[in-house]
Design a protein around this motif. Structure first.
Motif, PDB file in Angstrom:
ATOM      1  N   UNK A  65       0.875  -1.175   0.000  1.00 35.45           N
ATOM      2  CA  UNK A  65       0.000   0.000   0.000  1.00 35.45           C
ATOM      3  C   UNK A  65       0.904   1.215   0.000  1.00 35.45           C
ATOM      4  N   UNK A  66       0.685   2.112  -0.938  1.00 38.00           N
ATOM      5  CA  UNK A  66       1.554   3.293  -1.022  1.00 38.00           C
ATOM      6  C   UNK A  66       0.748   4.502  -1.488  1.00 38.00           C
ATOM      7  N   UNK A  67       1.384   5.652  -1.447  1.00 39.53           N
ATOM      8  CA  UNK A  67       0.744   6.887  -1.927  1.00 39.53           C
ATOM      9  C   UNK A  67       1.496   7.372  -3.151  1.00 39.53           C
ATOM     10  N   UNK A  68       0.738   7.690  -4.192  1.00 36.19           N
ATOM     11  CA  UNK A  68       1.349   8.363  -5.334  1.00 36.19           C
ATOM     12  C   UNK A  68       1.210   9.860  -5.071  1.00 36.19           C
ATOM     13  N   UNK A  69       2.334  10.562  -5.054  1.00 33.65           N
ATOM     14  CA  UNK A  69       2.299  12.009  -4.763  1.00 33.65           C
ATOM     15  C   UNK A  69       2.942  12.755  -5.932  1.00 33.65           C
ATOM     16  N   UNK A  70       2.726  14.061  -5.944  1.00 29.88           N
ATOM     17  CA  UNK A  70       3.357  14.884  -6.975  1.00 29.88           C
ATOM     18  C   UNK A  70       4.033  16.049  -6.275  1.00 29.88           C
ATOM     19  N   UNK A  71       5.344  16.160  -6.467  1.00 32.68           N
ATOM     20  CA  UNK A  71       6.102  17.259  -5.863  1.00 32.68           C
ATOM     21  C   UNK A  71       6.849  17.986  -6.959  1.00 32.68           C
ATOM     22  N   UNK A  72       6.713  19.307  -6.993  1.00 34.68           N
ATOM     23  CA  UNK A  72       7.363  20.111  -8.042  1.00 34.68           C
ATOM     24  C   UNK A  72       7.104  19.527  -9.422  1.00 34.68           C
TER      25      UNK A  72
ATOM     26  N   UNK B  66       6.625  16.531 -10.286  1.00 36.86           N
ATOM     27  CA  UNK B  66       7.151  15.183 -10.536  1.00 36.86           C
ATOM     28  C   UNK B  66       6.455  14.167  -9.631  1.00 36.86           C
ATOM     29  N   UNK B  67       6.139  13.016 -10.213  1.00 38.12           N
ATOM     30  CA  UNK B  67       5.513  11.957  -9.421  1.00 38.12           C
ATOM     31  C   UNK B  67       6.563  11.222  -8.581  1.00 38.12           C
ATOM     32  N   UNK B  68       6.117  10.808  -7.379  1.00 42.78           N
ATOM     33  CA  UNK B  68       6.941   9.936  -6.537  1.00 42.78           C
ATOM     34  C   UNK B  68       5.995   9.014  -5.780  1.00 42.78           C
ATOM     35  N   UNK B  69       6.521   7.890  -5.286  1.00 37.53           N
ATOM     36  CA  UNK B  69       5.700   7.045  -4.415  1.00 37.53           C
ATOM     37  C   UNK B  69       6.255   7.105  -3.005  1.00 37.53           C
ATOM     38  N   UNK B  70       5.337   7.134  -2.047  1.00 39.63           N
ATOM     39  CA  UNK B  70       5.739   7.184  -0.645  1.00 39.63           C
ATOM     40  C   UNK B  70       5.190   5.972   0.088  1.00 39.63           C
ATOM     41  N   UNK B  71       6.073   5.325   0.841  1.00 34.65           N
ATOM     42  CA  UNK B  71       5.636   4.240   1.725  1.00 34.65           C
ATOM     43  C   UNK B  71       6.672   4.059   2.815  1.00 34.65           C
ATOM     44  N   UNK B  72       6.221   3.690   3.987  1.00 35.35           N
ATOM     45  CA  UNK B  72       7.125   3.436   5.106  1.00 35.35           C
ATOM     46  C   UNK B  72       8.075   4.591   5.372  1.00 35.35           C
TER      47      UNK B  72
ATOM     48  N   UNK C 259      -2.940  11.568 -17.347  1.00 37.25           N
ATOM     49  CA  UNK C 259      -3.498  12.552 -16.425  1.00 37.25           C
ATOM     50  C   UNK C 259      -3.775  11.973 -15.044  1.00 37.25           C
ATOM     51  N   UNK C 260      -2.884  11.108 -14.565  1.00 36.69           N
ATOM     52  CA  UNK C 260      -3.100  10.429 -13.278  1.00 36.69           C
ATOM     53  C   UNK C 260      -2.971  11.430 -12.123  1.00 36.69           C
ATOM     54  N   UNK C 261      -3.937  11.412 -11.235  1.00 36.94           N
ATOM     55  CA  UNK C 261      -3.924  12.292 -10.058  1.00 36.94           C
ATOM     56  C   UNK C 261      -3.217  11.589  -8.897  1.00 36.94           C
ATOM     57  N   UNK C 262      -2.604  12.377  -8.007  1.00 35.97           N
ATOM     58  CA  UNK C 262      -2.053  11.772  -6.790  1.00 35.97           C
ATOM     59  C   UNK C 262      -3.150  10.984  -6.068  1.00 35.97           C
ATOM     60  N   UNK C 263      -2.829   9.807  -5.579  1.00 33.48           N
ATOM     61  CA  UNK C 263      -3.858   8.951  -4.994  1.00 33.48           C
ATOM     62  C   UNK C 263      -3.233   7.781  -4.242  1.00 33.48           C
TER      63      UNK C 263
ATOM     64  N   UNK D  11       9.442   6.492   3.274  1.00 33.71           N
ATOM     65  CA  UNK D  11      10.448   6.617   2.220  1.00 33.71           C
ATOM     66  C   UNK D  11       9.772   7.139   0.963  1.00 33.71           C
ATOM     67  N   UNK D  12      10.479   7.962   0.230  1.00 38.07           N
ATOM     68  CA  UNK D  12       9.947   8.484  -1.019  1.00 38.07           C
ATOM     69  C   UNK D  12      10.822   8.000  -2.168  1.00 38.07           C
ATOM     70  N   UNK D  13      10.186   7.380  -3.180  1.00 37.26           N
ATOM     71  CA  UNK D  13      10.945   6.885  -4.333  1.00 37.26           C
ATOM     72  C   UNK D  13      10.534   7.701  -5.554  1.00 37.26           C
TER      73      UNK D  13
END
Ligand SMILES: Nc1ncnc2c1ncn2[C@@H]1O[C@H](COP(=O)(O)OP(=O)(O)OP(=O)(O)O)[C@@H](O)[C@H]1O
Ligand SMILES: [Mg+2]
Length: 394
Positions: free
Chosen positions: A266-273, A275-281, A299-303, A283-285
């Motif tokens: 289970x992770x979060x897709x986020x957008x920073x500046x 750019x997409x990244x995934x966050x879990x535990x 057009x994927x939204x952070x989710x 940690x940001x990848x």
């Protein structure tokens, strides 16, 4: 020589009354859709098969593989859609007039006939001249390496030898289309591997188009030019082995293709500046450029997402802060690799550690109960919609 076209093919079985479930009986695994017409064993099956292509239908028990194959063979009525072979509609053509041969899991050899008689039989039925029959049977026997058993009865043969005879009986007809339904599943592991290689050689020597059914993903990956992955009567994805491995269309395909199975978090897709990244535990990848572009395009939204990472794409050695943590439950020594079963983020995670690389033996000594840190790159992550399971890049 034949191309085969399946267009909106459908199979409906009558909805026989659901038997009362006995106590302790396992839940039925299949989730076939039921309509007023009945049970939809195969739905809207679309596939264009080229001449001499090797297609593999793969999926769990009850997903509709055999039903699809049997509709192509003419052993099962087609409830809807069109089946074309070389452009000719075959829905209502008798099985014997379809120029198709089928090999079954159970071999289905005639026990009272010798190997030679078994192989001659379909040709004699067609009233083929004796010298042509001899030529074809001898050639097939040669191809399959069964020349020395030609005068034996099937009961005096091993499983693998019987299977060769069954294949021989199918190929002597030089059919346009060769259908195989789990032909290797009665063989032991070693023989299966051997016969798999034999089938690959066979397909180079004959001109038939192949449709091959299996529930074994390894067989599918190694044999198929393209693989059709099915679940509950519905095609999940069609692609080359590499395509379905690298770009699984959804969570089901991701979990089905690849051994050991892909890990899911289970992770979060986020957008920073931007750019997409995934966050879990904690940690940001950062996601790789190619994947960034695919997500942008869709057009994927952070989710909230389900993150997939294959066991072979996880590394134990990384640098410092950006590491995930877990505890080793078991460590399986496989020879060339160690499979670590780890609990991390509340999930079971499998990590493959190579015991040897180009520099020599890897110094890995990992024991049960040990805490470890691991990481993976933004180029090997698979991102799935948490609700629908759909690949967000697809
Ligand atoms: N004659 C029948 N009447 C009703 N339902 C049937 C009939 N034959 C098959 N089915 C159902 O259709 C579904 C698809 O069956 P099919 O034999 O095609 O599965 P499969 O993918 O080949 O599975 P397996 O790997 O177990 O061979 C199953 O759920 C099965 O119960
Ligand atoms: Mg089957």
């Amino acid at each position: 020589m034949a191309n085969v076209s399946l267009q909106h093919i459908k199979k409906v079985y009558p909805n026989s009354e659901t038997k009362k479930k006995k106590k302790g009986e396992p839940e039925k695994k299949s989730n076939l859709q039921i309509t007023e017409e009945g049970v939809l064993a195969v739905q809207d099956f679309n596939l264009e098969i080229s001449d001499r292509e090797f297609i593999v239908l793969v999926g769990p028990s009850g997903c509709g593989k055999s039903t699809t194959l049997r509709m192509v063979a003419g052993l099962e009525d087609i409830s809807g859609g069109d089946l074309l072979i070389d452009g000719k509609r075959m829905n209502d053509v008798e099985p014997k007039d379809r120029d198709i041969a089928m090999v079954f899991q159970s071999y289905a050899l005639y026990p009272h006939m010798t190997v030679r008689e078994n192989m001659e039989f379909p040709l004699k039925l067609r009233k083929m001249p004796k010298d042509e029959i001899d030529r074809r049977v001898n050639q097939a026997a040669e191809t399959l390496g069964i020349t020395e058993y030609m005068d034996r009865k099937p009961k005096a043969l091993s499983g693998g030898q019987r299977q060769r005879v069954a294949i021989g009986r199918a190929i002597v007809r030089e059919p346009k289309v060769l259908l195989m339904d789990e032909p290797l599943s009665n063989l032991d592991a070693k023989l299966r591997n051997q016969m798999r290689a034999e089938i690959l050689k066979l397909r180079q020597r004959i001109n038939s188009t192949f449709i091959y059914v299996t529930h074994d993903q390894t067989e599918a990956m190694t044999l198929g030019d393209r693989i059709v992955i099915m679940k509950d009567g519905v095609i999940q994805q069609i692609g080359t082995p590499q395509e379905v491995f690298d770009h699984p269309a959804n969570l089901f395909v991701a979990g089905f293709i690849g051994v050991p199975q892909m890990n899911f978090f289970d992770a979060e897709l986020v957008k920073k500046d931007g750019k997409y990244a995934v966050e879990l535990g904690g940690v940001s990848v950062a996601i790789s450029d190619e994947k960034q572009a695919n997500l942008e395009k869709n057009g994927v939204q952070p989710q909230a997402i389900t993150l997939g990472v294959r066991p072979e794409h996880i590394a134990l050695l990384g640098d410092g802060a950006q590491m995930l943590h877990g505890t080793v439950d078991v460590s399986e020594m496989m020879g060339s690799a160690i499979h670590l079963h780890v609990t991390s983020q509340g999930k079971d995670v499998i990590i493959i550690v190579q015991t040897m690389d180009l520099r020599g033996p890897n110094q890995v000594s990992i024991t049960s109960g040990q805490d470890i840190a691991f990481t993976f790159g933004g180029n090997v992550v698979h991102l799935f919609d948490r609700e629908t399971g759909k690949n967000l890049e697809a």
